[in-house]
Write a protein that holds these residues in place. Structure first.
Motif, PDB file in Angstrom:
ATOM      1  N   GLY A  27       1.207  -1.013  -0.179  1.00 39.88           N
ATOM      2  CA  GLY A  27      -0.092   0.059  -0.155  1.00 39.88           C
ATOM      3  C   GLY A  27       0.657   1.397  -0.006  1.00 39.88           C
ATOM      4  O   GLY A  27       0.294   2.565  -0.442  1.00 39.88           O
ATOM      5  N   HIS A  28       2.330   1.079   0.348  1.00 41.31           N
ATOM      6  CA  HIS A  28       2.404   2.525  -0.296  1.00 41.31           C
ATOM      7  C   HIS A  28       3.233   3.248  -1.175  1.00 41.31           C
ATOM      8  O   HIS A  28       3.318   1.834  -2.218  1.00 41.31           O
ATOM      9  N   ALA A  29       3.011   3.921  -1.333  1.00 39.76           N
ATOM     10  CA  ALA A  29       2.628   4.959  -2.950  1.00 39.76           C
ATOM     11  C   ALA A  29       3.625   4.972  -3.522  1.00 39.76           C
ATOM     12  O   ALA A  29       5.363   4.811  -2.955  1.00 39.76           O
ATOM     13  N   HIS A  30       4.075   4.850  -5.104  1.00 40.18           N
ATOM     14  CA  HIS A  30       5.410   4.848  -5.588  1.00 40.18           C
ATOM     15  C   HIS A  30       6.479   3.587  -5.075  1.00 40.18           C
ATOM     16  O   HIS A  30       7.324   4.246  -5.371  1.00 40.18           O
ATOM     17  N   ARG A  31       6.087   2.903  -4.886  1.00 41.96           N
ATOM     18  CA  ARG A  31       6.779   1.657  -4.405  1.00 41.96           C
ATOM     19  C   ARG A  31       7.062   0.938  -5.623  1.00 41.96           C
ATOM     20  O   ARG A  31       6.026   0.491  -6.515  1.00 41.96           O
ATOM     21  N   HIS A  32       8.334  -0.152  -6.254  1.00 40.90           N
ATOM     22  CA  HIS A  32       8.830  -1.100  -7.625  1.00 40.90           C
ATOM     23  C   HIS A  32       9.684  -1.785  -6.173  1.00 40.90           C
ATOM     24  O   HIS A  32      10.471  -1.682  -6.051  1.00 40.90           O
ATOM     25  N   TYR A  33      10.112  -3.023  -6.865  1.00 41.06           N
ATOM     26  CA  TYR A  33      10.965  -3.539  -7.178  1.00 41.06           C
ATOM     27  C   TYR A  33      11.167  -4.662  -8.340  1.00 41.06           C
ATOM     28  O   TYR A  33      10.071  -4.718  -9.258  1.00 41.06           O
ATOM     29  N   ARG A  34      12.419  -5.365  -8.118  1.00 39.26           N
ATOM     30  CA  ARG A  34      12.875  -5.884  -8.689  1.00 39.26           C
ATOM     31  C   ARG A  34      12.784  -7.505  -8.325  1.00 39.26           C
ATOM     32  O   ARG A  34      13.482  -7.795  -7.532  1.00 39.26           O
ATOM     33  N   ILE A  35      12.201  -8.899  -9.195  1.00 38.35           N
ATOM     34  CA  ILE A  35      12.886 -10.262  -8.251  1.00 38.35           C
ATOM     35  C   ILE A  35      13.635 -10.972  -9.449  1.00 38.35           C
ATOM     36  O   ILE A  35      13.058 -10.736 -10.537  1.00 38.35           O
ATOM     37  N   GLY A  36      15.188 -11.340  -8.529  1.00 38.01           N
ATOM     38  CA  GLY A  36      15.207 -12.584  -9.931  1.00 38.01           C
ATOM     39  C   GLY A  36      15.916 -13.997  -9.566  1.00 38.01           C
ATOM     40  O   GLY A  36      15.671 -13.880  -7.938  1.00 38.01           O
ATOM     41  N   HIS A  37      15.741 -14.929  -9.900  1.00 30.33           N
ATOM     42  CA  HIS A  37      15.863 -17.035  -9.574  1.00 30.33           C
ATOM     43  C   HIS A  37      17.398 -17.067  -9.446  1.00 30.33           C
ATOM     44  O   HIS A  37      17.346 -17.056 -10.816  1.00 30.33           O
ATOM     45  N   ARG A  38      18.001 -17.211  -9.172  1.00 33.07           N
ATOM     46  CA  ARG A  38      19.134 -18.122  -9.209  1.00 33.07           C
ATOM     47  C   ARG A  38      18.954 -19.543  -8.704  1.00 33.07           C
ATOM     48  O   ARG A  38      19.234 -19.640  -7.631  1.00 33.07           O
ATOM     49  N   VAL A  39      19.277 -20.509  -9.524  1.00 25.84           N
ATOM     50  CA  VAL A  39      19.051 -21.673  -9.395  1.00 25.84           C
ATOM     51  C   VAL A  39      20.612 -22.041  -9.325  1.00 25.84           C
ATOM     52  O   VAL A  39      21.499 -21.679  -9.895  1.00 25.84           O
ATOM     53  N   PRO A  40      21.060 -23.931  -8.108  1.00 30.48           N
ATOM     54  CA  PRO A  40      22.263 -23.332  -8.539  1.00 30.48           C
ATOM     55  C   PRO A  40      23.119 -24.221  -9.311  1.00 30.48           C
ATOM     56  O   PRO A  40      22.257 -25.245  -9.695  1.00 30.48           O
ATOM     57  N   GLY A  41      24.204 -23.746  -9.414  1.00 29.15           N
ATOM     58  CA  GLY A  41      25.296 -23.684 -10.984  1.00 29.15           C
ATOM     59  C   GLY A  41      24.635 -23.078 -11.718  1.00 29.15           C
ATOM     60  O   GLY A  41      25.503 -22.993 -12.706  1.00 29.15           O
ATOM     61  N   ALA A  42      23.783 -22.687 -11.815  1.00 29.40           N
ATOM     62  CA  ALA A  42      23.471 -21.247 -12.758  1.00 29.40           C
ATOM     63  C   ALA A  42      24.897 -20.510 -13.240  1.00 29.40           C
ATOM     64  O   ALA A  42      25.889 -20.082 -12.061  1.00 29.40           O
ATOM     65  N   LEU A  43      24.993 -19.929 -14.081  1.00 29.59           N
ATOM     66  CA  LEU A  43      26.383 -19.180 -14.429  1.00 29.59           C
ATOM     67  C   LEU A  43      26.272 -17.401 -13.909  1.00 29.59           C
ATOM     68  O   LEU A  43      24.863 -16.837 -13.543  1.00 29.59           O
ATOM     69  N   TYR A  44      27.498 -16.467 -13.685  1.00 23.62           N
ATOM     70  CA  TYR A  44      27.042 -15.273 -12.838  1.00 23.62           C
ATOM     71  C   TYR A  44      26.726 -14.386 -14.063  1.00 23.62           C
ATOM     72  O   TYR A  44      27.048 -14.503 -14.936  1.00 23.62           O
TER      73      TYR A  44
END
Length: 567
Positions: free
Chosen positions: A497-514
């Motif tokens: 409910g906090h106005a003007h907020r955003h975020y990004r999210i990502g998932h790194r699985v074990p063994g994935a390249l950097y």
């Protein structure tokens, strides 16, 4: 027992260093002198740099004189996006626009003058730039009543009473600063009633911390409890502010059994408490107590800021020793590598740490005001000068808020612990380098195999998100990374409910390249809203069936406990 000549001389050195620190606010003059000498010497022996700066000065002067000579000329200089000192519309009108533009031109010149040049140690050039900014912030026309249109309007409106009110506030602040035991200004908010008010009990206490268990708010709860480890540089209730933006209350309302550590506010008697004592008598003692209340259950551990660094050390040690009690690890704005620790590194080198150690040798701790000064200096134009103008020249009291009340309620740090922390982590970066030892044996972040949830904030001056992101280099566990809008505190306290907020999210699985942080950011579009539901959903996904709430053992007292009130 008499002192040896060596120990007597060492004590004398500490006494002299501590005396000097009282007059410099804890900042080493040797470090500042070395930085300026390095920068000035290379500039003096570089004709090319001198010529380039001469051209920069000529262009700035030409643009400024052209601007004041022509009515239709656009303003040649613009303040930075986060600089609000010149937001009042009258700054764009004569005569205020003339010195406003002259000041911004001076800023542009000194930014060019202190830019990195060949041969200068990069930290020294950054320090020179920082010191130049401090002097410019001090000399800003916005700080001078006759040159600031906003101040002049306020004085006219109040018939001069703004100055009288400002003097009253100045005297009030001076009295509070002179009394280290004085209660902080809290804007009328009361700890335990308006803030830090989520119902709970203190179920354990030792010399370092109190452990709070919160009362359930749902008929059933997730079987796995959550332990929150806050930073010991702050009171824990940054995560339990007003009910509407309390992360702890939110978790409890979603069916989680939540425990939080409330750290002691150290005094001289705590001077010899070590960094590892915070692990053993803090994190590990809390895990032991939770294990007696919720036996045979994994524990979701969450660390904020320095608490996250300590949790990382504890988790790596547990992994090394085969201790499998953790179900997951969450790190909020917490660094495990300190090579890109932002502008705080400007305050740290061998000279600076030795200076701090002299000061702490005398006191037994690092005082809250001494640490707060370093953080304020990072944004002095806003946190120091703009606040002083509003408060002392315009007679405007700070806007009351739960965040500002918490921010004024800082803690101290034990001398030994703080020295060990600065040297082993900030200066020597032992943890991510695989050289940090616990009980005489090295621990490695790579041994942490439990799922991880890591949060960085876009405008963090304390734990820059690029630095927080580097946990991906040193672990191979299943990992979700969130980058959220806001700063070190505001980005974490980002309730639904906090106005003007955003975020990004990502998932790194074990063994994935950097994937480097800037590429990661480009590949993950922002999502509107709060990151809290994402974390809560992740915790639920890594938890078992819902069960009846665990019993609360005999309590020592009600939350928020006693340590939170220590001055």
């Amino acid at each position: 027992m008499s002192q040896t000549p060596a120990s007597s001389n060492e004590s004398l050195s500490h006494v002299l260093g501590a005396a000097a620190a009282r007059y410099t606010g804890g900042l080493s003059p040797y470090a500042a002198w070395a930085a300026m000498a390095d920068w000035a010497t290379h500039l003096a022996t570089s004709p090319a740099q001198q010529f380039a700066l001469g051209e920069t000065a000529r262009k700035i002067l030409h643009d400024w004189t052209d601007y004041i000579a022509r009515d239709d000329a656009p303003a040649p200089f613009r303040p930075k996006a986060d600089d609000h000192r010149f937001a009042h519309p009258d700054w764009a009108k004569p005569p205020y626009c003339y010195w406003h533009q002259a000041y911004l031109g001076a800023e542009a010149f000194w930014e060019a003058a202190t830019a990195h040049q060949p041969g200068v140690d990069r930290r020294n050039s950054d320090r020179a730039a920082f010191m130049a900014r401090q002097l410019l912030d001090m000399a800003s026309p916005s700080n001078m009543p006759a040159l600031n249109p906003e101040v002049m309007h306020r004085l006219i409106e109040t018939k001069g009473m703004a100055f009288a009110k400002g003097l009253e506030l100045l005297i009030q602040d001076a009295r509070q600063a002179s009394d280290p035991k004085a209660a902080p200004s809290n804007g009328g908010l009361t700890v335990g009633q308006d803030i830090a008010a989520t119902p709970g009990k203190v179920i354990f206490r030792n010399r370092i911390m109190e452990l709070i268990q919160y009362s359930p708010a749902t008929p059933q709860v997730h079987a796995e409890p959550v332990l929150i480890v806050p930073a010991w540089i702050m009171k824990y209730y940054i995560l339990d502010l007003s009910p509407e933006n309390s992360l702890i209350r939110y978790l409890v309302a979603q069916g989680h059994t939540v425990f939080v550590i409330s750290w002691v506010n150290p005094t001289e008697e705590h001077r010899d408490i070590s960094l590892d004592d915070y692990r053993t008598e803090g994190v590990m003692a809390a895990l032991d107590q939770i294990g007696t209340i919720v036996p045979s259950q994994k524990i979701h551990a969450c660390g904020y800021c320095l608490g996250g660094t300590m949790l990382s050390i504890a988790a790596a040690t547990m992994a090394r020793d085969g201790d499998a009690r953790l179900g997951s690890v969450t790190l909020l704005a917490a660094q495990t590598d300190f090579t890109e620790a932002g502008e705080l590194l400007l305050f740290l080198d061998e000279s600076q740490i030795a200076f701090l150690e002299d000061m702490m040798w005398e006191q037994g701790y690092l005082d809250r005001t001494q640490m707060a000064g370093a953080f304020q200096a990072l944004r002095s134009e806003d946190l120091v000068w703009s606040r002083a103008v509003r408060r002392y020249l315009m007679g405007l009291e700070d806007r009351a808020s739960d965040m500002s009340a918490w921010n004024a309620d800082a803690t101290r740090m034990p001398a030994r612990m703080h020295s060990e922390y600065l040297r082993s982590l900030f200066m020597e970066n032992r943890l991510s380098a695989g050289r940090f030892a616990v009980d005489g044996r090295v621990v490695a972040l790579k041994n942490i195999r439990v799922p991880m949830f890591v949060v960085g904030t876009e405008k963090d001056h304390i734990a820059p998100w690029h630095s927080v992101y580097k946990i991906k280099l040193f672990t191979d566990a299943d990992l979700h990374f969130v980058l959220t809008k806001g700063g070190h505190n505001g980005g974490i306290v980002s309730e639904p409910g906090h106005a003007h907020r955003h975020y990004r999210i990502g998932h790194r699985v074990p063994g994935a390249l950097y994937l480097d942080p800037d590429s990661w950011m480009a590949q993950h579009a922002p999502q509107e809203g709060s990151w809290w539901p994402e974390w809560q959903s992740w915790l639920a996904d890594h938890s078992g069936a819902m069960v009846a709430p665990p019993a609360v053992p005999d309590a020592l007292c009600d939350a928020p406990g006693t340590y939170v009130f220590q001055r």
